[in-house]
Design a protein around this motif. Structure first.
Motif, PDB file in Angstrom:
ATOM      1  N   PRO A  26       0.841  -1.203   0.000  1.00 38.22           N
ATOM      2  CA  PRO A  26       0.000   0.000   0.000  1.00 38.22           C
ATOM      3  C   PRO A  26       0.875   1.252   0.000  1.00 38.22           C
ATOM      4  O   PRO A  26       1.920   1.281   0.661  1.00 38.22           O
ATOM      5  CB  PRO A  26      -0.789  -0.107   1.314  1.00 38.22           C
ATOM      6  CG  PRO A  26      -0.574  -1.501   1.798  1.00 38.22           C
ATOM      7  CD  PRO A  26       0.764  -1.917   1.273  1.00 38.22           C
ATOM      8  N   THR A  27       0.454   2.276  -0.720  1.00 38.75           N
ATOM      9  CA  THR A  27       1.251   3.503  -0.767  1.00 38.75           C
ATOM     10  C   THR A  27       0.375   4.738  -0.613  1.00 38.75           C
ATOM     11  O   THR A  27      -0.751   4.793  -1.090  1.00 38.75           O
ATOM     12  CB  THR A  27       2.025   3.637  -2.097  1.00 38.75           C
ATOM     13  OG1 THR A  27       1.111   3.639  -3.202  1.00 38.75           O
ATOM     14  CG2 THR A  27       3.016   2.509  -2.270  1.00 38.75           C
ATOM     15  N   HIS A  85      -5.138   1.650  -8.582  1.00 41.43           N
ATOM     16  CA  HIS A  85      -5.331   3.069  -8.288  1.00 41.43           C
ATOM     17  C   HIS A  85      -6.671   3.265  -7.575  1.00 41.43           C
ATOM     18  O   HIS A  85      -7.726   2.959  -8.135  1.00 41.43           O
ATOM     19  CB  HIS A  85      -5.324   3.884  -9.584  1.00 41.43           C
ATOM     20  CG  HIS A  85      -4.028   3.843 -10.326  1.00 41.43           C
ATOM     21  ND1 HIS A  85      -2.961   4.660 -10.007  1.00 41.43           N
ATOM     22  CD2 HIS A  85      -3.621   3.079 -11.373  1.00 41.43           C
ATOM     23  CE1 HIS A  85      -1.950   4.405 -10.837  1.00 41.43           C
ATOM     24  NE2 HIS A  85      -2.323   3.440 -11.670  1.00 41.43           N
ATOM     25  N   ARG A  86      -6.586   3.739  -6.350  1.00 40.83           N
ATOM     26  CA  ARG A  86      -7.808   4.034  -5.607  1.00 40.83           C
ATOM     27  C   ARG A  86      -7.934   5.557  -5.466  1.00 40.83           C
ATOM     28  O   ARG A  86      -6.932   6.249  -5.287  1.00 40.83           O
ATOM     29  CB  ARG A  86      -7.773   3.371  -4.230  1.00 40.83           C
ATOM     30  CG  ARG A  86      -7.568   1.876  -4.321  1.00 40.83           C
ATOM     31  CD  ARG A  86      -7.983   1.138  -3.067  1.00 40.83           C
ATOM     32  NE  ARG A  86      -7.558   1.787  -1.840  1.00 40.83           N
ATOM     33  CZ  ARG A  86      -8.202   1.674  -0.671  1.00 40.83           C
ATOM     34  NH1 ARG A  86      -9.299   0.966  -0.601  1.00 40.83           N
ATOM     35  NH2 ARG A  86      -7.740   2.270   0.410  1.00 40.83           N
ATOM     36  N   ARG A  87      -9.133   6.050  -5.527  1.00 34.32           N
ATOM     37  CA  ARG A  87      -9.324   7.507  -5.541  1.00 34.32           C
ATOM     38  C   ARG A  87      -9.292   8.122  -4.155  1.00 34.32           C
ATOM     39  O   ARG A  87      -9.023   9.321  -4.015  1.00 34.32           O
ATOM     40  CB  ARG A  87     -10.657   7.835  -6.221  1.00 34.32           C
ATOM     41  CG  ARG A  87     -10.682   7.476  -7.702  1.00 34.32           C
ATOM     42  CD  ARG A  87     -11.962   7.943  -8.347  1.00 34.32           C
ATOM     43  NE  ARG A  87     -11.981   7.657  -9.775  1.00 34.32           N
ATOM     44  CZ  ARG A  87     -12.971   7.992 -10.593  1.00 34.32           C
ATOM     45  NH1 ARG A  87     -14.036   8.611 -10.105  1.00 34.32           N
ATOM     46  NH2 ARG A  87     -12.904   7.681 -11.872  1.00 34.32           N
ATOM     47  N   VAL A  97      -6.813  -5.110   1.626  1.00 30.11           N
ATOM     48  CA  VAL A  97      -7.870  -5.966   1.093  1.00 30.11           C
ATOM     49  C   VAL A  97      -7.907  -5.870  -0.433  1.00 30.11           C
ATOM     50  O   VAL A  97      -7.997  -6.879  -1.140  1.00 30.11           O
ATOM     51  CB  VAL A  97      -9.237  -5.592   1.696  1.00 30.11           C
ATOM     52  CG1 VAL A  97     -10.372  -6.274   0.940  1.00 30.11           C
ATOM     53  CG2 VAL A  97      -9.290  -5.982   3.177  1.00 30.11           C
ATOM     54  N   ALA A  98      -7.811  -4.647  -0.953  1.00 30.65           N
ATOM     55  CA  ALA A  98      -7.824  -4.456  -2.405  1.00 30.65           C
ATOM     56  C   ALA A  98      -6.624  -5.137  -3.064  1.00 30.65           C
ATOM     57  O   ALA A  98      -6.759  -5.827  -4.090  1.00 30.65           O
ATOM     58  CB  ALA A  98      -7.827  -2.964  -2.738  1.00 30.65           C
TER      59      ALA A  98
END
Length: 266
Positions: A26-27, A85-87, A97-98
């Motif tokens: 995660p970043t 890519h999550r917003r 989880v993603a």
């Protein structure tokens, strides 16, 4: 729980080294650290290693940088790096989880968790994998608190005391036979990860680590710890705000309460 005393990485047999291993990272604002970390990971003698970067819309361009790295290393379908890519930034747990779900969808046999801030040295990955395969464990944890482990010299007495207290606090409440219950560097066997039922995980922040360990233990998974040297962040800032700290403090009580409720209902 079992504790492995191996302290240095070892070359793996070809049949183990070629395992389908995905590393989930995660970043959020890690543009200074991520390229160096990716280079280190891809240099390991693990030919089928893949990396899933989950970026929460980093203002510093981490997501775009990760995507360029993936494109420069083969692009869609062939690159060893996938970028999710999550917003919105809605917590470390949701990001994991993603990323883990993506790794399982892509066919990973083993899924590793690793921070992007360089505190988790990639050189331990072959050791984590070898220990998991040799012991039949469901989860192998890179531990800061087993014999042979060490902490960065940059950690002051206050930080060491707080971390040690947090681990003792959670172990006591949840009766977990793990020394480093808040550890974020670990490797999962695919079926062990499926057993914790990722989509129903309630923790959104750092307490995700505790909840994942607790679920794995309660569902009969074998957990093994190996010693690592834990580095300190060199660039950027910690994401541990007050809300995350409160969730981390309350979540063990909620997990314990849920277990008692299920026992009374059965």
């Amino acid at each position: 729980m079992e504790v492995a005393s191996v302290s240095t990485p070892a070359a793996l047999p070809p049949s183990w080294a070629t395992s389908r291993l995905s590393v989930v990272i995660p970043t959020y604002n890690e543009a200074q650290n991520l390229p160096f970390l990716l280079d280190q990971l891809l240099a390991l003698e693990l030919p089928n290693l893949r990396v899933v970067v989950v970026d929460d819309g980093s203002p510093d361009g981490t997501g775009e940088l990760a995507q360029k790295f993936a494109d420069d290393h083969g692009g869609a379908g062939t690159s060893p790096v996938t970028v999710v890519h999550r917003r919105t930034k809605d917590g470390l747990g949701r990001a994991y989880v993603a990323g883990m779900s993506q790794a399982l969808t892509d066919g990973a046999e083993f899924v590793a968790q690793m921070d992007a801030d360089l505190s988790h040295p990639p050189r331990y990955l072959p050791q984590l994998l070898g220990t998991l395969l040799a012991t039949g464990a469901g989860v192998v944890i890179g531990s800061r608190y087993v014999p042979g482990a060490s902490l960065s010299g940059d950690w002051g007495p206050g930080r060491r005391l707080l971390s040690g207290w947090a681990n003792a606090y959670v172990r006591t409440i949840l009766e977990l036979p793990i020394r480093d219950v808040t550890a974020g560097y670990k490797l999962w066997r695919r079926d062990a990860l499926e057993a914790v039922d990722l989509e129903t995980m309630a923790s959104s922040g750092y307490s995700f680590q505790v909840e994942a360990h607790y679920r794995a233990y309660r569902r009969g998974q074998k957990l093994v710890e190996i010693p690592i040297h834990f580095e300190d962040r060199q660039q950027g800032h910690s994401k541990m705000d007050l809300g995350v700290q409160l969730e981390s403090a309350l979540r063990p009580f909620q997990l314990r309460r849920d277990i008692h409720r299920r026992r009374r209902a059965s």
